[in-house]
Design an enzyme around this catalytic site. Structure first.
Site, PDB file in Angstrom:
ATOM      1  N   ASP A   1       0.872  -1.172   0.000  1.00 22.19           N
ATOM      2  CA  ASP A   1       0.000   0.000   0.000  1.00 22.19           C
ATOM      3  C   ASP A   1       0.916   1.232   0.000  1.00 22.19           C
ATOM      4  O   ASP A   1       2.105   1.116   0.324  1.00 22.19           O
ATOM      5  CB  ASP A   1      -0.861  -0.036   1.272  1.00 22.19           C
ATOM      6  CG  ASP A   1      -1.595   1.257   1.505  1.00 22.19           C
ATOM      7  OD1 ASP A   1      -2.270   1.730   0.577  1.00 22.19           O
ATOM      8  OD2 ASP A   1      -1.495   1.803   2.629  1.00 22.19           O
TER       9      ASP A   1
ATOM     10  N   ASP B   1      -0.343   5.050   0.820  1.00 20.82           N
ATOM     11  CA  ASP B   1      -0.700   6.065   1.820  1.00 20.82           C
ATOM     12  C   ASP B   1      -0.684   5.475   3.225  1.00 20.82           C
ATOM     13  O   ASP B   1      -1.432   4.546   3.528  1.00 20.82           O
ATOM     14  CB  ASP B   1      -2.084   6.642   1.513  1.00 20.82           C
ATOM     15  CG  ASP B   1      -2.081   7.407   0.207  1.00 20.82           C
ATOM     16  OD1 ASP B   1      -1.282   8.336   0.084  1.00 20.82           O
ATOM     17  OD2 ASP B   1      -2.866   7.044  -0.695  1.00 20.82           O
TER      18      ASP B   1
ATOM     19  N   GLU C   1      -1.071  11.252   4.580  1.00 18.30           N
ATOM     20  CA  GLU C   1      -2.428  11.769   4.757  1.00 18.30           C
ATOM     21  C   GLU C   1      -2.500  13.132   5.439  1.00 18.30           C
ATOM     22  O   GLU C   1      -3.000  14.092   4.859  1.00 18.30           O
ATOM     23  CB  GLU C   1      -3.297  10.747   5.522  1.00 18.30           C
ATOM     24  CG  GLU C   1      -3.511   9.430   4.771  1.00 18.30           C
ATOM     25  CD  GLU C   1      -4.407   9.546   3.531  1.00 18.30           C
ATOM     26  OE1 GLU C   1      -4.790  10.657   3.153  1.00 18.30           O
ATOM     27  OE2 GLU C   1      -4.702   8.493   2.930  1.00 18.30           O
TER      28      GLU C   1
ATOM     29  N   GLY D   1     -10.350   6.939  -1.265  1.00 16.38           N
ATOM     30  CA  GLY D   1     -10.536   7.608  -2.554  1.00 16.38           C
ATOM     31  C   GLY D   1     -10.895   9.072  -2.340  1.00 16.38           C
ATOM     32  O   GLY D   1     -11.821   9.393  -1.579  1.00 16.38           O
TER      33      GLY D   1
ATOM     34  N   LYS E   1     -12.150  11.488  -4.401  1.00 15.98           N
ATOM     35  CA  LYS E   1     -13.451  11.967  -4.897  1.00 15.98           C
ATOM     36  C   LYS E   1     -14.571  11.435  -4.006  1.00 15.98           C
ATOM     37  O   LYS E   1     -15.495  12.149  -3.637  1.00 15.98           O
ATOM     38  CB  LYS E   1     -13.654  11.513  -6.352  1.00 15.98           C
ATOM     39  CG  LYS E   1     -12.674  12.156  -7.323  1.00 15.98           C
ATOM     40  CD  LYS E   1     -12.964  11.796  -8.769  1.00 15.98           C
ATOM     41  CE  LYS E   1     -12.584  10.375  -9.122  1.00 15.98           C
ATOM     42  NZ  LYS E   1     -11.131  10.087  -9.058  1.00 15.98           N
TER      43      LYS E   1
ATOM     44  N   LYS F   1      -6.632  19.142  -6.444  1.00 13.70           N
ATOM     45  CA  LYS F   1      -6.025  18.536  -5.243  1.00 13.70           C
ATOM     46  C   LYS F   1      -4.812  17.695  -5.627  1.00 13.70           C
ATOM     47  O   LYS F   1      -3.767  17.732  -4.962  1.00 13.70           O
ATOM     48  CB  LYS F   1      -7.083  17.700  -4.509  1.00 13.70           C
ATOM     49  CG  LYS F   1      -6.578  16.950  -3.298  1.00 13.70           C
ATOM     50  CD  LYS F   1      -6.317  15.493  -3.659  1.00 13.70           C
ATOM     51  CE  LYS F   1      -5.544  14.780  -2.586  1.00 13.70           C
ATOM     52  NZ  LYS F   1      -5.259  13.391  -2.928  1.00 13.70           N
TER      53      LYS F   1
ATOM     54  N   THR G   1      -2.829   0.334  -4.450  1.00 17.16           N
ATOM     55  CA  THR G   1      -3.278   1.503  -3.689  1.00 17.16           C
ATOM     56  C   THR G   1      -4.556   2.096  -4.272  1.00 17.16           C
ATOM     57  O   THR G   1      -4.824   1.935  -5.467  1.00 17.16           O
ATOM     58  CB  THR G   1      -2.169   2.589  -3.685  1.00 17.16           C
ATOM     59  OG1 THR G   1      -2.664   3.760  -3.028  1.00 17.16           O
ATOM     60  CG2 THR G   1      -1.752   2.975  -5.090  1.00 17.16           C
ATOM     61  N   THR G   2      -5.302   2.810  -3.434  1.00 14.02           N
ATOM     62  CA  THR G   2      -6.486   3.508  -3.955  1.00 14.02           C
ATOM     63  C   THR G   2      -6.137   4.898  -4.457  1.00 14.02           C
ATOM     64  O   THR G   2      -6.950   5.550  -5.097  1.00 14.02           O
ATOM     65  CB  THR G   2      -7.582   3.671  -2.879  1.00 14.02           C
ATOM     66  OG1 THR G   2      -7.115   4.547  -1.875  1.00 14.02           O
ATOM     67  CG2 THR G   2      -7.968   2.354  -2.274  1.00 14.02           C
TER      68      THR G   2
ATOM     69  N   ASN H   1       0.095  10.528  -7.949  1.00 20.73           N
ATOM     70  CA  ASN H   1       0.588  10.735  -6.575  1.00 20.73           C
ATOM     71  C   ASN H   1       1.692   9.734  -6.247  1.00 20.73           C
ATOM     72  O   ASN H   1       2.668  10.059  -5.570  1.00 20.73           O
ATOM     73  CB  ASN H   1      -0.539  10.554  -5.557  1.00 20.73           C
ATOM     74  CG  ASN H   1      -1.660  11.561  -5.715  1.00 20.73           C
ATOM     75  OD1 ASN H   1      -1.472  12.611  -6.320  1.00 20.73           O
ATOM     76  ND2 ASN H   1      -2.825  11.243  -5.194  1.00 20.73           N
TER      77      ASN H   1
END
Ligand code: XBP
Ligand code: MG
Length: 252
Positions: free
Chosen positions: A9, A11, A18, A52, A54, A85, A122-123, A128
Protein backbone atom coordinates in the site's frame (compact mmCIF):
# COMPACT_ATOMS: atom_id res chain seq x y z
CA UNK A 1 6.14 -22.19 0.23
CA UNK A 2 8.83 -19.74 -0.94
CA UNK A 3 8.22 -16.02 -0.66
CA UNK A 4 8.28 -14.50 -4.15
CA UNK A 5 6.74 -11.05 -3.98
CA UNK A 6 5.87 -8.10 -1.77
CA UNK A 7 2.81 -5.92 -2.40
CA UNK A 8 2.72 -2.47 -0.82
CA UNK A 9 0.00 0.00 0.00
CA UNK A 10 1.21 3.60 -0.36
CA UNK A 11 -0.70 6.06 1.82
CA UNK A 12 0.25 5.54 5.45
CA UNK A 13 2.43 2.52 4.60
CA UNK A 14 5.30 3.72 2.40
CA UNK A 15 4.92 7.31 3.61
CA UNK A 16 2.80 9.32 6.03
CA UNK A 17 0.95 11.06 3.24
CA UNK A 18 -2.43 11.77 4.76
CA UNK A 19 -2.20 14.45 7.48
CA UNK A 20 0.43 16.69 5.88
CA UNK A 21 0.07 15.67 2.24
CA UNK A 22 -3.41 14.80 1.01
CA UNK A 23 -5.23 16.85 3.70
CA UNK A 24 -3.60 20.23 2.92
CA UNK A 25 -3.87 19.48 -0.80
CA UNK A 26 -7.65 19.03 -0.46
CA UNK A 27 -7.88 22.24 1.62
CA UNK A 28 -5.88 24.20 -0.96
CA UNK A 29 -8.15 22.97 -3.76
CA UNK A 30 -11.25 24.00 -1.77
CA UNK A 31 -9.78 27.44 -1.04
CA UNK A 32 -8.79 27.95 -4.73
CA UNK A 33 -12.41 27.27 -5.69
CA UNK A 34 -13.67 29.80 -3.15
CA UNK A 35 -15.31 27.13 -0.98
CA UNK A 36 -15.40 27.49 2.81
CA UNK A 37 -14.68 23.78 3.26
CA UNK A 38 -11.75 23.07 5.55
CA UNK A 39 -10.63 19.70 6.87
CA UNK A 40 -8.75 19.93 10.16
CA UNK A 41 -6.59 17.05 11.45
CA UNK A 42 -9.38 15.50 13.55
CA UNK A 43 -12.10 15.79 10.91
CA UNK A 44 -9.75 14.30 8.30
CA UNK A 45 -9.31 11.25 10.57
CA UNK A 46 -13.05 10.67 10.38
CA UNK A 47 -13.14 11.23 6.63
CA UNK A 48 -10.45 8.58 6.12
CA UNK A 49 -13.18 6.00 6.77
CA UNK A 50 -13.88 6.42 3.06
CA UNK A 51 -11.02 5.66 0.67
CA UNK A 52 -10.54 7.61 -2.55
CA UNK A 53 -10.35 11.39 -2.77
CA UNK A 54 -13.45 11.97 -4.90
CA UNK A 55 -15.43 9.53 -2.78
CA UNK A 56 -14.15 11.32 0.37
CA UNK A 57 -15.32 14.74 -0.86
CA UNK A 58 -18.80 13.36 -1.57
CA UNK A 59 -18.90 11.65 1.82
CA UNK A 60 -17.97 14.98 3.50
CA UNK A 61 -20.83 16.79 1.79
CA UNK A 62 -23.32 14.03 2.64
CA UNK A 63 -22.27 13.64 6.27
CA UNK A 64 -20.95 17.03 7.36
CA UNK A 65 -22.49 19.71 5.08
CA UNK A 66 -26.22 19.03 4.95
CA UNK A 67 -26.62 22.78 4.26
CA UNK A 68 -24.79 22.51 0.90
CA UNK A 69 -27.04 22.56 -2.18
CA UNK A 70 -25.45 20.28 -4.77
CA UNK A 71 -25.36 21.86 -8.25
CA UNK A 72 -26.56 19.83 -11.23
CA UNK A 73 -22.93 19.28 -12.27
CA UNK A 74 -21.83 18.15 -8.80
CA UNK A 75 -19.89 15.09 -10.07
CA UNK A 76 -17.98 17.31 -12.48
CA UNK A 77 -17.25 19.83 -9.73
CA UNK A 78 -15.90 17.06 -7.49
CA UNK A 79 -13.74 15.74 -10.34
CA UNK A 80 -12.34 19.24 -10.97
CA UNK A 81 -11.65 19.81 -7.26
CA UNK A 82 -9.92 16.46 -7.16
CA UNK A 83 -7.73 17.27 -10.17
CA UNK A 84 -6.68 20.51 -8.44
CA UNK A 85 -6.03 18.54 -5.24
CA UNK A 86 -3.81 16.10 -7.18
CA UNK A 87 -1.78 19.03 -8.56
CA UNK A 88 -1.27 20.42 -5.06
CA UNK A 89 -0.25 17.01 -3.71
CA UNK A 90 2.22 16.56 -6.56
CA UNK A 91 3.79 19.95 -5.85
CA UNK A 92 4.20 19.07 -2.19
CA UNK A 93 5.69 15.67 -2.94
CA UNK A 94 7.98 17.08 -5.65
CA UNK A 95 9.55 19.34 -3.05
CA UNK A 96 10.47 16.24 -1.06
CA UNK A 97 7.96 17.19 1.62
CA UNK A 98 6.76 13.64 2.25
CA UNK A 99 9.56 11.29 3.36
CA UNK A 100 9.36 7.49 3.30
CA UNK A 101 8.55 5.85 6.63
CA UNK A 102 11.36 4.25 8.72
CA UNK A 103 12.81 1.11 7.20
CA UNK A 104 10.91 1.35 3.92
CA UNK A 105 13.81 2.24 1.62
CA UNK A 106 16.19 -0.20 3.33
CA UNK A 107 13.70 -3.08 3.06
CA UNK A 108 12.92 -2.37 -0.60
CA UNK A 109 16.63 -2.36 -1.44
CA UNK A 110 17.14 -5.64 0.45
CA UNK A 111 14.12 -7.23 -1.25
CA UNK A 112 15.39 -6.26 -4.68
CA UNK A 113 18.84 -7.62 -3.89
CA UNK A 114 17.19 -10.88 -2.80
CA UNK A 115 15.37 -11.12 -6.14
CA UNK A 116 11.87 -10.58 -4.80
CA UNK A 117 9.23 -9.13 -7.09
CA UNK A 118 7.64 -5.86 -5.94
CA UNK A 119 4.25 -4.28 -6.59
CA UNK A 120 2.02 -1.49 -5.38
CA UNK A 121 -1.71 -1.79 -4.70
CA UNK A 122 -3.28 1.50 -3.69
CA UNK A 123 -6.49 3.51 -3.96
CA UNK A 124 -4.63 6.74 -4.53
CA UNK A 125 -4.17 8.38 -7.93
CA UNK A 126 -1.26 6.99 -10.00
CA UNK A 127 0.35 10.42 -10.38
CA UNK A 128 0.59 10.74 -6.58
CA UNK A 129 2.49 7.46 -6.42
CA UNK A 130 4.95 8.21 -9.19
CA UNK A 131 5.83 11.69 -7.90
CA UNK A 132 6.18 10.41 -4.34
CA UNK A 133 8.48 7.55 -5.37
CA UNK A 134 10.58 9.75 -7.64
CA UNK A 135 11.20 12.43 -5.02
CA UNK A 136 11.12 10.52 -1.72
CA UNK A 137 12.42 7.05 -2.61
CA UNK A 138 14.80 8.03 -5.39
CA UNK A 139 15.06 8.81 -9.07
CA UNK A 140 13.95 5.86 -11.21
CA UNK A 141 12.55 3.99 -8.20
CA UNK A 142 9.15 3.48 -9.82
CA UNK A 143 10.91 0.91 -11.99
CA UNK A 144 11.57 -1.13 -8.86
CA UNK A 145 7.88 -2.04 -8.96
CA UNK A 146 6.82 -4.47 -11.63
CA UNK A 147 3.18 -3.41 -11.22
CA UNK A 148 1.76 -0.16 -9.87
CA UNK A 149 -1.97 -0.76 -9.48
CA UNK A 150 -3.56 2.53 -8.46
CA UNK A 151 -6.74 4.57 -8.25
CA UNK A 152 -9.77 4.31 -10.49
CA UNK A 153 -8.59 1.36 -12.60
CA UNK A 154 -10.76 -1.07 -10.62
CA UNK A 155 -14.53 -0.90 -10.03
CA UNK A 156 -14.32 -0.75 -6.22
CA UNK A 157 -11.67 0.78 -3.94
CA UNK A 158 -10.46 -0.68 -0.64
CA UNK A 159 -11.85 -2.29 1.54
CA UNK A 160 -12.80 -4.16 -1.67
CA UNK A 161 -10.00 -6.49 -2.77
CA UNK A 162 -10.16 -5.52 -6.45
CA UNK A 163 -6.85 -3.66 -6.55
CA UNK A 164 -4.97 -6.60 -4.97
CA UNK A 165 -6.67 -9.09 -7.30
CA UNK A 166 -5.59 -6.93 -10.23
CA UNK A 167 -1.97 -6.66 -9.05
CA UNK A 168 -1.77 -10.44 -8.48
CA UNK A 169 -3.33 -11.15 -11.85
CA UNK A 170 -0.90 -8.82 -13.64
CA UNK A 171 2.04 -10.55 -11.91
CA UNK A 172 0.62 -14.02 -12.54
CA UNK A 173 1.12 -14.90 -8.87
CA UNK A 174 -0.87 -16.82 -6.27
CA UNK A 175 -1.40 -14.91 -3.00
CA UNK A 176 0.27 -17.72 -1.04
CA UNK A 177 3.74 -16.74 -2.32
CA UNK A 178 3.30 -13.06 -1.45
CA UNK A 179 3.17 -10.74 1.53
CA UNK A 180 1.17 -7.50 1.68
CA UNK A 181 1.99 -4.35 3.65
CA UNK A 182 -0.83 -2.15 4.95
CA UNK A 183 -1.50 0.55 7.55
CA UNK A 184 -5.30 0.69 7.87
CA UNK A 185 -8.33 -1.44 8.54
CA UNK A 186 -9.75 -0.77 5.06
CA UNK A 187 -6.42 -1.75 3.55
CA UNK A 188 -6.16 -4.90 5.65
CA UNK A 189 -9.70 -5.99 4.70
CA UNK A 190 -8.69 -5.55 1.05
CA UNK A 191 -5.46 -7.57 1.30
CA UNK A 192 -6.97 -10.34 3.45
CA UNK A 193 -9.89 -10.57 1.04
CA UNK A 194 -7.38 -11.34 -1.70
CA UNK A 195 -5.89 -14.12 0.43
CA UNK A 196 -2.69 -12.25 1.29
CA UNK A 197 -0.79 -12.65 4.52
CA UNK A 198 -0.40 -9.04 5.71
CA UNK A 199 2.11 -7.12 7.81
CA UNK A 200 0.60 -3.95 9.30
CA UNK A 201 2.54 -0.83 10.33
CA UNK A 202 0.31 1.69 12.09
CA UNK A 203 0.30 5.49 12.08
CA UNK A 204 -1.45 8.16 14.17
CA UNK A 205 -4.66 7.85 12.17
CA UNK A 206 -4.85 4.06 12.29
CA UNK A 207 -3.52 3.20 15.79
CA UNK A 208 -6.91 2.08 17.10
CA UNK A 209 -8.15 0.30 13.97
CA UNK A 210 -9.21 -3.34 14.13
CA UNK A 211 -6.32 -5.37 12.72
CA UNK A 212 -7.81 -8.80 13.33
CA UNK A 213 -6.32 -11.21 10.82
CA UNK A 214 -3.01 -9.39 10.35
CA UNK A 215 0.11 -11.60 10.45
CA UNK A 216 1.74 -9.00 12.72
CA UNK A 217 1.09 -5.39 13.75
CA UNK A 218 4.16 -3.16 14.23
CA UNK A 219 4.73 0.52 14.98
CA UNK A 220 6.86 0.73 11.81
CA UNK A 221 9.35 -1.40 9.90
CA UNK A 222 12.19 -0.18 12.14
CA UNK A 223 15.88 0.17 11.49
CA UNK A 224 18.81 -1.70 13.10
CA UNK A 225 19.57 1.48 15.09
CA UNK A 226 15.92 2.51 15.57
CA UNK A 227 13.92 -0.48 16.82
CA UNK A 228 10.20 -0.74 16.16
CA UNK A 229 7.51 -1.82 18.64
CA UNK A 230 5.49 -5.02 18.37
CA UNK A 231 1.80 -4.15 18.84
CA UNK A 232 0.16 -7.52 18.08
CA UNK A 233 1.22 -10.91 16.77
CA UNK A 234 4.30 -13.09 17.15
CA UNK A 235 7.56 -11.83 18.59
CA UNK A 236 10.13 -12.93 16.04
CA UNK A 237 12.90 -11.63 18.27
CA UNK A 238 14.03 -8.86 15.99
CA UNK A 239 13.03 -5.20 16.37
CA UNK A 240 13.28 -4.35 12.69
CA UNK A 241 11.94 -5.95 9.54
CA UNK A 242 14.40 -7.41 7.06
CA UNK A 243 14.30 -10.28 4.56
CA UNK A 244 14.97 -12.93 7.22
CA UNK A 245 12.09 -11.54 9.28
CA UNK A 246 9.75 -11.57 6.28
CA UNK A 247 10.66 -15.15 5.32
CA UNK A 248 9.99 -16.34 8.88
CA UNK A 249 6.69 -14.45 9.04
CA UNK A 250 5.64 -15.84 5.67
CA UNK A 251 6.38 -19.45 6.73
CA UNK A 252 4.24 -19.28 9.88
C1 XBP B 1 -5.62 5.92 0.44
C2 XBP B 1 -6.76 6.77 0.16
C3 XBP B 1 -6.64 7.84 -0.83
C4 XBP B 1 -5.82 9.02 -0.41
C5 XBP B 1 -6.03 10.15 -1.38
O1 XBP B 1 -6.05 4.69 1.00
O2 XBP B 1 -7.82 6.59 0.72
O3 XBP B 1 -7.93 8.32 -1.10
O4 XBP B 1 -6.24 9.47 0.87
O5 XBP B 1 -5.77 9.78 -2.69
P1 XBP B 1 -5.12 3.38 1.00
P2 XBP B 1 -6.68 10.29 -3.91
O6 XBP B 1 -3.85 3.76 1.70
O7 XBP B 1 -5.89 2.36 1.79
O8 XBP B 1 -4.90 2.96 -0.43
O9 XBP B 1 -7.17 11.67 -3.57
O10 XBP B 1 -5.76 10.27 -5.10
O11 XBP B 1 -7.83 9.32 -4.04
MG1 MG C 1 -3.01 3.06 3.48
Amino acid sequence: MTLHALLFDVDGTLADTERDGHRPAFNQAFADAGLDWHWDVALYGKLLAVTGGKERIKHYIDQFRPDYKKPANFDELVAELHRAKTRHFATLAAHGGIPMRPGVKRLLIEARAAGLRLAIATTTTLENVTVLLEHSLGSGSQDWFEVIAAGDIVPAKKPASDIYHLALEKMGLEPAVCLAFEDSENGLRASLGAGLKTLVTVNDYTLDHDFTGAAVVLSDLGEPDAPNRLLAGPDLGQPFVDMAYLRTLHQR
